[in-house]
Design a protein around this motif. Structure first.
Motif, PDB file in Angstrom:
ATOM      1  N   ALA A  13     -47.154  18.642 -30.583  1.00 45.35           N
ATOM      2  CA  ALA A  13     -45.862  18.478 -29.899  1.00 45.35           C
ATOM      3  C   ALA A  13     -44.728  18.831 -30.868  1.00 45.35           C
ATOM      4  O   ALA A  13     -43.816  19.591 -30.541  1.00 45.35           O
ATOM      5  N   LYS A  14     -44.827  18.307 -32.104  1.00 49.48           N
ATOM      6  CA  LYS A  14     -43.809  18.613 -33.112  1.00 49.48           C
ATOM      7  C   LYS A  14     -43.784  20.121 -33.393  1.00 49.48           C
ATOM      8  O   LYS A  14     -42.726  20.737 -33.470  1.00 49.48           O
ATOM      9  N   LEU A  17     -42.137  22.067 -30.477  1.00 49.81           N
ATOM     10  CA  LEU A  17     -40.702  21.822 -30.342  1.00 49.81           C
ATOM     11  C   LEU A  17     -39.937  22.379 -31.543  1.00 49.81           C
ATOM     12  O   LEU A  17     -38.813  22.865 -31.404  1.00 49.81           O
ATOM     13  N   SER A 298     -44.275  18.323 -24.379  1.00 45.23           N
ATOM     14  CA  SER A 298     -43.299  19.097 -25.162  1.00 45.23           C
ATOM     15  C   SER A 298     -42.790  20.281 -24.338  1.00 45.23           C
ATOM     16  O   SER A 298     -41.629  20.666 -24.435  1.00 45.23           O
TER      17      SER A 298
END
Ligand code: NAI
Length: 402
Positions: A13-14, A17, A298
Protein backbone atom coordinates in the motif's frame (compact mmCIF):
# COMPACT_ATOMS: atom_id res chain seq x y z
CA UNK A 1 -1.07 14.89 0.54
CA UNK A 2 0.10 12.98 3.59
CA UNK A 3 -1.22 9.54 4.36
CA UNK A 4 -0.91 7.67 7.65
CA UNK A 5 -1.12 3.87 7.51
CA UNK A 6 -1.38 2.20 10.93
CA UNK A 7 -1.57 -1.40 12.25
CA UNK A 8 1.15 -2.84 10.05
CA UNK A 9 -0.77 -2.54 6.78
CA UNK A 10 0.92 -4.52 3.99
CA UNK A 11 3.77 -2.43 2.59
CA UNK A 12 2.48 -2.75 -0.98
CA UNK A 13 0.00 0.00 0.00
CA UNK A 14 2.84 2.38 0.92
CA UNK A 15 4.72 1.43 -2.24
CA UNK A 16 1.75 2.14 -4.54
CA UNK A 17 0.79 5.41 -2.85
CA UNK A 18 4.40 6.62 -2.79
CA UNK A 19 4.67 5.90 -6.54
CA UNK A 20 1.70 8.25 -6.94
CA UNK A 21 3.64 11.02 -5.23
CA UNK A 22 1.87 10.90 -1.87
CA UNK A 23 3.87 11.08 1.34
CA UNK A 24 3.16 7.94 3.35
CA UNK A 25 4.03 7.03 6.93
CA UNK A 26 3.62 3.48 8.16
CA UNK A 27 3.26 2.58 11.83
CA UNK A 28 2.84 -0.86 13.37
CA UNK A 29 0.43 -0.35 16.25
CA UNK A 30 -3.20 0.75 16.61
CA UNK A 31 -3.06 4.20 18.27
CA UNK A 32 -5.47 5.11 21.07
CA UNK A 33 -8.08 7.84 20.62
CA UNK A 34 -5.77 10.31 22.37
CA UNK A 35 -2.82 9.42 20.14
CA UNK A 36 -4.93 9.64 16.97
CA UNK A 37 -6.10 13.10 17.99
CA UNK A 38 -2.46 14.18 18.30
CA UNK A 39 -0.95 12.61 15.19
CA UNK A 40 -3.77 13.06 12.69
CA UNK A 41 -3.13 16.83 12.63
CA UNK A 42 -0.27 16.04 10.24
CA UNK A 43 -2.23 13.87 7.80
CA UNK A 44 -4.94 14.16 5.16
CA UNK A 45 -5.87 10.49 4.84
CA UNK A 46 -5.91 7.59 7.31
CA UNK A 47 -5.53 3.84 6.74
CA UNK A 48 -6.35 1.36 9.52
CA UNK A 49 -7.07 -2.35 10.00
CA UNK A 50 -9.48 -3.82 12.52
CA UNK A 51 -7.94 -2.85 15.88
CA UNK A 52 -8.25 0.95 15.70
CA UNK A 53 -11.46 2.52 17.00
CA UNK A 54 -12.19 5.57 14.88
CA UNK A 55 -14.73 7.35 17.05
CA UNK A 56 -16.99 10.34 16.43
CA UNK A 57 -14.62 12.30 18.65
CA UNK A 58 -11.62 11.55 16.41
CA UNK A 59 -13.59 12.39 13.27
CA UNK A 60 -14.95 15.66 14.66
CA UNK A 61 -11.56 16.70 16.06
CA UNK A 62 -9.94 16.19 12.65
CA UNK A 63 -12.24 17.85 10.12
CA UNK A 64 -9.36 18.07 7.61
CA UNK A 65 -9.27 14.28 7.12
CA UNK A 66 -10.41 13.54 3.56
CA UNK A 67 -10.84 9.75 3.59
CA UNK A 68 -10.45 6.67 5.77
CA UNK A 69 -9.45 3.26 4.44
CA UNK A 70 -10.19 0.07 6.38
CA UNK A 71 -7.52 -2.33 5.05
CA UNK A 72 -9.74 -5.30 5.93
CA UNK A 73 -13.28 -6.49 5.31
CA UNK A 74 -15.32 -5.08 8.22
CA UNK A 75 -15.84 -1.37 8.85
CA UNK A 76 -17.66 -1.35 12.18
CA UNK A 77 -14.48 -0.09 13.92
CA UNK A 78 -15.22 3.28 12.28
CA UNK A 79 -18.15 5.49 13.30
CA UNK A 80 -19.54 5.46 9.77
CA UNK A 81 -22.36 7.89 10.47
CA UNK A 82 -20.00 10.47 11.97
CA UNK A 83 -17.69 10.02 8.96
CA UNK A 84 -20.60 10.50 6.55
CA UNK A 85 -21.85 13.60 8.37
CA UNK A 86 -18.35 15.07 8.20
CA UNK A 87 -17.90 14.33 4.49
CA UNK A 88 -15.41 11.49 4.94
CA UNK A 89 -15.80 8.44 2.68
CA UNK A 90 -14.73 5.12 4.22
CA UNK A 91 -13.28 2.50 1.87
CA UNK A 92 -12.63 -1.21 2.54
CA UNK A 93 -11.65 -4.32 0.59
CA UNK A 94 -14.61 -6.68 0.84
CA UNK A 95 -13.51 -9.21 -1.77
CA UNK A 96 -9.72 -9.34 -1.69
CA UNK A 97 -9.75 -12.60 0.27
CA UNK A 98 -12.34 -14.41 -1.83
CA UNK A 99 -9.90 -16.91 -3.29
CA UNK A 100 -8.34 -17.65 0.11
CA UNK A 101 -11.72 -18.71 1.51
CA UNK A 102 -12.53 -20.79 -1.58
CA UNK A 103 -9.22 -22.68 -1.33
CA UNK A 104 -9.83 -23.48 2.34
CA UNK A 105 -13.25 -24.92 1.51
CA UNK A 106 -11.75 -27.19 -1.16
CA UNK A 107 -9.11 -28.42 1.24
CA UNK A 108 -11.76 -29.08 3.87
CA UNK A 109 -13.83 -31.28 1.57
CA UNK A 110 -10.87 -33.60 1.10
CA UNK A 111 -9.92 -33.38 4.78
CA UNK A 112 -13.46 -34.35 5.89
CA UNK A 113 -13.71 -37.19 3.35
CA UNK A 114 -10.48 -38.71 4.65
CA UNK A 115 -10.89 -37.76 8.35
CA UNK A 116 -7.56 -35.98 8.14
CA UNK A 117 -8.05 -33.92 11.30
CA UNK A 118 -8.70 -36.93 13.54
CA UNK A 119 -6.06 -39.14 11.93
CA UNK A 120 -3.42 -36.44 12.15
CA UNK A 121 -4.26 -35.78 15.82
CA UNK A 122 -4.00 -39.54 16.55
CA UNK A 123 -0.70 -39.91 14.67
CA UNK A 124 0.66 -37.05 16.82
CA UNK A 125 -0.17 -39.05 19.95
CA UNK A 126 1.27 -42.32 18.59
CA UNK A 127 -1.93 -43.97 17.27
CA UNK A 128 -1.66 -45.57 13.80
CA UNK A 129 -5.11 -45.65 12.12
CA UNK A 130 -4.41 -47.09 8.67
CA UNK A 131 -7.77 -48.05 7.16
CA UNK A 132 -9.76 -47.30 4.01
CA UNK A 133 -13.09 -47.67 5.77
CA UNK A 134 -15.22 -44.53 5.47
CA UNK A 135 -12.53 -42.76 3.42
CA UNK A 136 -13.70 -41.54 0.06
CA UNK A 137 -12.55 -39.49 -2.91
CA UNK A 138 -14.42 -36.26 -3.55
CA UNK A 139 -14.41 -36.93 -7.30
CA UNK A 140 -17.93 -37.58 -8.59
CA UNK A 141 -19.60 -36.36 -5.38
CA UNK A 142 -22.11 -33.48 -5.24
CA UNK A 143 -21.34 -30.15 -3.65
CA UNK A 144 -24.25 -27.86 -2.74
CA UNK A 145 -23.30 -24.18 -2.40
CA UNK A 146 -25.63 -21.90 -0.47
CA UNK A 147 -25.02 -18.28 -1.55
CA UNK A 148 -23.52 -18.00 -5.05
CA UNK A 149 -21.74 -14.66 -4.62
CA UNK A 150 -18.03 -13.85 -4.81
CA UNK A 151 -16.87 -16.78 -2.69
CA UNK A 152 -19.58 -19.31 -3.57
CA UNK A 153 -18.94 -18.91 -7.30
CA UNK A 154 -15.15 -19.32 -6.84
CA UNK A 155 -15.75 -22.50 -4.82
CA UNK A 156 -17.96 -23.67 -7.69
CA UNK A 157 -15.18 -23.28 -10.29
CA UNK A 158 -12.54 -24.95 -8.13
CA UNK A 159 -14.84 -27.82 -7.15
CA UNK A 160 -15.74 -28.62 -10.76
CA UNK A 161 -12.11 -28.77 -11.74
CA UNK A 162 -11.73 -31.24 -8.87
CA UNK A 163 -14.36 -33.50 -10.41
CA UNK A 164 -17.37 -32.63 -8.25
CA UNK A 165 -20.88 -31.97 -9.49
CA UNK A 166 -21.99 -28.51 -8.28
CA UNK A 167 -25.47 -27.35 -7.25
CA UNK A 168 -26.18 -23.92 -5.85
CA UNK A 169 -29.00 -22.00 -4.21
CA UNK A 170 -29.17 -18.21 -4.06
CA UNK A 171 -32.02 -15.82 -3.33
CA UNK A 172 -30.91 -13.75 -6.33
CA UNK A 173 -30.91 -15.23 -9.84
CA UNK A 174 -27.25 -15.91 -10.69
CA UNK A 175 -25.55 -16.96 -13.89
CA UNK A 176 -24.26 -20.52 -13.33
CA UNK A 177 -20.51 -20.91 -13.95
CA UNK A 178 -19.26 -23.99 -15.79
CA UNK A 179 -21.76 -26.83 -15.40
CA UNK A 180 -23.10 -25.74 -12.01
CA UNK A 181 -26.85 -26.15 -11.64
CA UNK A 182 -29.11 -23.72 -9.79
CA UNK A 183 -31.70 -25.10 -7.38
CA UNK A 184 -34.91 -23.20 -6.78
CA UNK A 185 -35.04 -24.02 -3.08
CA UNK A 186 -32.69 -24.81 -0.22
CA UNK A 187 -34.39 -28.12 0.69
CA UNK A 188 -33.68 -29.71 -2.71
CA UNK A 189 -30.04 -28.66 -2.55
CA UNK A 190 -29.66 -30.10 0.96
CA UNK A 191 -31.30 -33.39 -0.06
CA UNK A 192 -29.03 -33.94 -3.08
CA UNK A 193 -25.59 -32.89 -1.78
CA UNK A 194 -22.74 -34.91 -0.28
CA UNK A 195 -21.14 -31.64 0.88
CA UNK A 196 -22.98 -28.44 1.72
CA UNK A 197 -20.92 -25.24 1.89
CA UNK A 198 -22.43 -22.01 3.22
CA UNK A 199 -21.47 -18.66 1.66
CA UNK A 200 -24.26 -16.28 2.63
CA UNK A 201 -23.93 -12.89 4.34
CA UNK A 202 -25.13 -12.25 7.89
CA UNK A 203 -28.67 -10.93 7.56
CA UNK A 204 -31.92 -11.43 9.51
CA UNK A 205 -32.90 -14.01 6.85
CA UNK A 206 -29.69 -16.06 7.16
CA UNK A 207 -29.65 -16.07 10.99
CA UNK A 208 -30.20 -19.69 12.11
CA UNK A 209 -30.99 -20.71 8.51
CA UNK A 210 -29.39 -24.15 9.19
CA UNK A 211 -31.05 -25.82 12.19
CA UNK A 212 -32.26 -29.35 12.91
CA UNK A 213 -35.00 -29.19 10.23
CA UNK A 214 -32.45 -28.38 7.50
CA UNK A 215 -29.84 -30.79 8.90
CA UNK A 216 -32.45 -33.59 8.75
CA UNK A 217 -32.95 -32.79 5.07
CA UNK A 218 -29.25 -33.39 4.38
CA UNK A 219 -28.18 -36.86 3.19
CA UNK A 220 -27.11 -39.28 5.92
CA UNK A 221 -23.33 -39.35 5.98
CA UNK A 222 -22.94 -35.97 4.28
CA UNK A 223 -20.69 -33.09 5.42
CA UNK A 224 -21.32 -29.44 6.24
CA UNK A 225 -18.84 -26.58 5.78
CA UNK A 226 -19.33 -23.08 7.14
CA UNK A 227 -16.81 -20.33 6.40
CA UNK A 228 -19.45 -17.61 6.14
CA UNK A 229 -20.82 -16.24 9.42
CA UNK A 230 -21.26 -17.92 12.77
CA UNK A 231 -24.92 -16.98 13.17
CA UNK A 232 -26.02 -18.97 10.11
CA UNK A 233 -26.01 -22.36 11.95
CA UNK A 234 -27.75 -23.29 15.21
CA UNK A 235 -24.64 -24.87 16.74
CA UNK A 236 -26.41 -27.02 19.38
CA UNK A 237 -28.59 -28.56 16.65
CA UNK A 238 -25.52 -29.28 14.54
CA UNK A 239 -23.90 -30.94 17.55
CA UNK A 240 -26.99 -33.19 17.88
CA UNK A 241 -26.91 -34.16 14.17
CA UNK A 242 -23.20 -35.07 14.49
CA UNK A 243 -23.66 -37.07 17.69
CA UNK A 244 -26.53 -39.03 16.13
CA UNK A 245 -24.27 -39.85 13.19
CA UNK A 246 -26.63 -38.21 10.69
CA UNK A 247 -23.77 -36.01 9.48
CA UNK A 248 -20.36 -37.62 8.95
CA UNK A 249 -18.50 -34.45 9.86
CA UNK A 250 -18.22 -30.71 9.47
CA UNK A 251 -15.64 -27.97 9.05
CA UNK A 252 -16.46 -24.73 10.84
CA UNK A 253 -14.40 -21.53 10.57
CA UNK A 254 -16.87 -19.04 12.05
CA UNK A 255 -18.80 -19.15 15.31
CA UNK A 256 -21.63 -17.27 17.02
CA UNK A 257 -19.16 -16.36 19.81
CA UNK A 258 -15.57 -15.83 18.77
CA UNK A 259 -12.70 -14.74 21.03
CA UNK A 260 -11.95 -11.05 20.62
CA UNK A 261 -8.20 -11.72 20.45
CA UNK A 262 -5.68 -14.58 20.29
CA UNK A 263 -5.23 -14.21 24.05
CA UNK A 264 -8.82 -15.24 24.85
CA UNK A 265 -9.83 -18.88 25.21
CA UNK A 266 -12.05 -20.42 22.55
CA UNK A 267 -14.98 -22.50 23.76
CA UNK A 268 -17.49 -24.35 21.57
CA UNK A 269 -19.88 -27.30 21.99
CA UNK A 270 -18.31 -28.71 18.81
CA UNK A 271 -14.99 -29.33 20.55
CA UNK A 272 -13.98 -32.97 20.88
CA UNK A 273 -16.50 -34.35 18.36
CA UNK A 274 -15.47 -36.89 15.72
CA UNK A 275 -14.44 -35.62 12.28
CA UNK A 276 -15.09 -31.99 13.17
CA UNK A 277 -12.54 -29.49 11.87
CA UNK A 278 -12.52 -26.22 13.80
CA UNK A 279 -10.49 -23.26 12.55
CA UNK A 280 -10.16 -19.79 14.14
CA UNK A 281 -11.88 -17.66 11.44
CA UNK A 282 -8.91 -17.92 9.10
CA UNK A 283 -10.79 -18.45 5.83
CA UNK A 284 -9.60 -15.14 4.43
CA UNK A 285 -6.35 -14.87 6.39
CA UNK A 286 -3.48 -15.32 3.95
CA UNK A 287 -0.44 -13.29 2.92
CA UNK A 288 -1.93 -13.02 -0.57
CA UNK A 289 -5.18 -11.62 0.78
CA UNK A 290 -3.27 -9.01 2.83
CA UNK A 291 -1.36 -8.02 -0.30
CA UNK A 292 -4.57 -7.81 -2.35
CA UNK A 293 -6.23 -5.71 0.38
CA UNK A 294 -3.22 -3.34 0.33
CA UNK A 295 -3.62 -2.94 -3.43
CA UNK A 296 -7.39 -2.54 -3.37
CA UNK A 297 -7.66 0.14 -0.69
CA UNK A 298 -4.62 2.10 -1.92
CA UNK A 299 -6.25 2.15 -5.37
CA UNK A 300 -9.47 3.50 -3.81
CA UNK A 301 -7.39 6.26 -2.14
CA UNK A 302 -5.66 7.08 -5.43
CA UNK A 303 -8.90 7.34 -7.38
CA UNK A 304 -10.54 9.40 -4.66
CA UNK A 305 -7.64 11.81 -4.21
CA UNK A 306 -6.91 12.19 -7.93
CA UNK A 307 -10.42 12.07 -9.44
CA UNK A 308 -12.90 12.27 -6.59
CA UNK A 309 -14.20 8.72 -7.12
CA UNK A 310 -16.17 7.40 -4.17
CA UNK A 311 -17.27 4.13 -5.81
CA UNK A 312 -17.09 1.37 -3.21
CA UNK A 313 -17.19 3.72 -0.19
CA UNK A 314 -19.43 2.05 2.40
CA UNK A 315 -20.91 5.17 4.01
CA UNK A 316 -21.01 7.73 1.25
CA UNK A 317 -22.85 8.64 -1.98
CA UNK A 318 -21.01 6.75 -4.73
CA UNK A 319 -19.71 8.46 -7.87
CA UNK A 320 -17.33 6.70 -10.27
CA UNK A 321 -15.10 9.15 -12.15
CA UNK A 322 -12.05 9.16 -14.38
CA UNK A 323 -9.42 11.79 -15.13
CA UNK A 324 -10.45 14.58 -17.48
CA UNK A 325 -8.13 16.83 -19.47
CA UNK A 326 -8.31 20.65 -19.42
CA UNK A 327 -10.86 21.06 -16.65
CA UNK A 328 -10.74 22.10 -13.04
CA UNK A 329 -12.65 19.67 -10.85
CA UNK A 330 -14.33 20.96 -7.69
CA UNK A 331 -15.50 18.32 -5.27
CA UNK A 332 -18.08 19.41 -2.75
CA UNK A 333 -19.86 17.65 0.07
CA UNK A 334 -22.91 19.51 1.35
CA UNK A 335 -25.93 19.10 3.58
CA UNK A 336 -28.69 17.63 1.45
CA UNK A 337 -31.26 20.42 1.84
CA UNK A 338 -33.67 22.09 -0.58
CA UNK A 339 -32.07 24.89 -2.60
CA UNK A 340 -28.44 23.88 -2.02
CA UNK A 341 -27.72 23.05 -5.67
CA UNK A 342 -29.19 26.36 -6.80
CA UNK A 343 -26.92 28.15 -4.35
CA UNK A 344 -23.74 26.33 -5.46
CA UNK A 345 -24.50 26.65 -9.16
CA UNK A 346 -25.28 30.32 -8.54
CA UNK A 347 -21.63 30.80 -7.49
CA UNK A 348 -20.49 29.20 -10.76
CA UNK A 349 -22.79 31.34 -12.82
CA UNK A 350 -21.64 34.46 -10.95
CA UNK A 351 -18.03 33.52 -11.74
CA UNK A 352 -18.91 33.14 -15.44
CA UNK A 353 -17.31 29.69 -15.48
CA UNK A 354 -18.62 27.07 -17.88
CA UNK A 355 -19.74 23.72 -16.46
CA UNK A 356 -18.25 20.99 -18.62
CA UNK A 357 -19.83 18.17 -16.64
CA UNK A 358 -21.51 17.78 -13.29
CA UNK A 359 -22.15 14.67 -11.19
CA UNK A 360 -24.33 14.41 -8.10
CA UNK A 361 -25.09 11.58 -5.73
CA UNK A 362 -26.96 11.97 -2.44
CA UNK A 363 -28.14 10.12 0.63
CA UNK A 364 -30.65 11.27 3.21
CA UNK A 365 -28.09 13.51 4.97
CA UNK A 366 -25.44 14.67 2.48
CA UNK A 367 -24.91 15.37 -1.19
CA UNK A 368 -21.69 14.82 -3.13
CA UNK A 369 -21.34 17.19 -6.07
CA UNK A 370 -18.44 17.00 -8.51
CA UNK A 371 -18.19 19.79 -11.08
CA UNK A 372 -15.78 19.92 -14.03
CA UNK A 373 -15.26 23.56 -14.99
CA UNK A 374 -13.73 25.45 -17.89
CA UNK A 375 -12.36 28.53 -16.26
CA UNK A 376 -11.06 30.26 -19.46
CA UNK A 377 -13.51 33.16 -19.28
CA UNK A 378 -14.09 33.04 -15.58
CA UNK A 379 -13.69 36.12 -13.42
CA UNK A 380 -12.56 33.96 -10.51
CA UNK A 381 -9.73 31.57 -9.90
CA UNK A 382 -10.57 28.00 -8.98
CA UNK A 383 -9.61 28.72 -5.39
CA UNK A 384 -11.84 31.80 -5.21
CA UNK A 385 -14.72 29.73 -6.53
CA UNK A 386 -13.99 26.94 -4.05
CA UNK A 387 -13.94 29.56 -1.29
CA UNK A 388 -17.43 30.62 -2.36
CA UNK A 389 -18.58 26.99 -1.98
CA UNK A 390 -16.93 26.88 1.44
CA UNK A 391 -18.77 30.05 2.48
CA UNK A 392 -22.13 28.28 2.08
CA UNK A 393 -23.77 27.38 5.40
CA UNK A 394 -24.48 23.98 3.90
CA UNK A 395 -20.88 23.25 2.92
CA UNK A 396 -19.28 20.25 4.65
CA UNK A 397 -16.10 19.85 2.58
CA UNK A 398 -14.79 21.31 -0.65
CA UNK A 399 -11.56 20.64 -2.49
CA UNK A 400 -10.12 21.19 -5.97
CA UNK A 401 -8.26 18.92 -8.37
CA UNK A 402 -6.54 20.68 -11.29
P1 NAI B 1 -21.33 -11.96 -1.53
O1 NAI B 1 -22.18 -10.84 -1.08
O2 NAI B 1 -20.50 -11.80 -2.74
O3 NAI B 1 -22.26 -13.26 -1.75
C1 NAI B 1 -23.28 -13.64 -0.87
C2 NAI B 1 -24.37 -14.33 -1.70
O4 NAI B 1 -25.35 -14.87 -0.82
C3 NAI B 1 -25.09 -13.41 -2.65
O5 NAI B 1 -25.11 -13.94 -3.95
C4 NAI B 1 -26.50 -13.30 -2.06
O6 NAI B 1 -27.50 -13.11 -3.05
C5 NAI B 1 -26.62 -14.65 -1.39
N1 NAI B 1 -27.65 -14.70 -0.35
C6 NAI B 1 -28.01 -13.72 0.51
N2 NAI B 1 -28.98 -14.18 1.35
C7 NAI B 1 -29.22 -15.46 0.99
C8 NAI B 1 -30.10 -16.46 1.48
N3 NAI B 1 -30.93 -16.22 2.50
N4 NAI B 1 -30.09 -17.67 0.88
C9 NAI B 1 -29.26 -17.93 -0.17
N5 NAI B 1 -28.40 -17.01 -0.68
C10 NAI B 1 -28.37 -15.80 -0.09
O7 NAI B 1 -20.46 -12.36 -0.28
P2 NAI B 1 -19.05 -13.14 -0.29
O8 NAI B 1 -17.95 -12.18 -0.47
O9 NAI B 1 -19.16 -14.29 -1.19
O10 NAI B 1 -19.00 -13.63 1.24
C11 NAI B 1 -19.86 -14.67 1.70
C12 NAI B 1 -19.73 -14.84 3.20
O11 NAI B 1 -18.36 -15.18 3.54
C13 NAI B 1 -20.05 -13.58 4.00
O12 NAI B 1 -20.82 -13.96 5.13
C14 NAI B 1 -18.69 -13.09 4.50
O13 NAI B 1 -18.79 -12.41 5.72
C15 NAI B 1 -17.96 -14.42 4.67
N6 NAI B 1 -16.48 -14.30 4.67
C16 NAI B 1 -15.80 -15.11 5.55
C17 NAI B 1 -14.40 -15.06 5.60
C18 NAI B 1 -13.65 -15.95 6.52
O14 NAI B 1 -12.53 -15.60 6.90
N7 NAI B 1 -14.18 -17.08 6.89
C19 NAI B 1 -13.65 -14.12 4.75
C20 NAI B 1 -14.47 -13.41 3.79
C21 NAI B 1 -15.84 -13.49 3.80
Amino acid sequence: MRILLTENIHEIAKEKLTEEGFKVDLIKHAPSEEEYNKILKNYDVLGIRSKSEITKNIIQNNPHILAIGAFCIGTNQVDLLAANNNGVPVFNAPHSNTRSVAELVLAEMVALSRQLGDRSAKAHTGEWVKSAEGSREVRGKTLGIVGYGHIGSQVSILAESFGLKVLFYDVVKKLPLGNAQPKSNLEDLLAESDFVSLHVPETPETKNMIGSKQLRKMKKGSHLINASRGTVIVIEELVAALKEGHLAGCAIDVFPDEPASNKEKFVSPLQGLKNVILTPHIGGSTEEAQYAIGLEVSESFRKFLRYGTTAGAVNFPNIDLNAKESVTRIMNVHLNEPGVLGELNGFISEAKANIQAQYLSTDHKIGYLVTDLELDHSQMSAQQLADKFISSKRNIKTRIVF
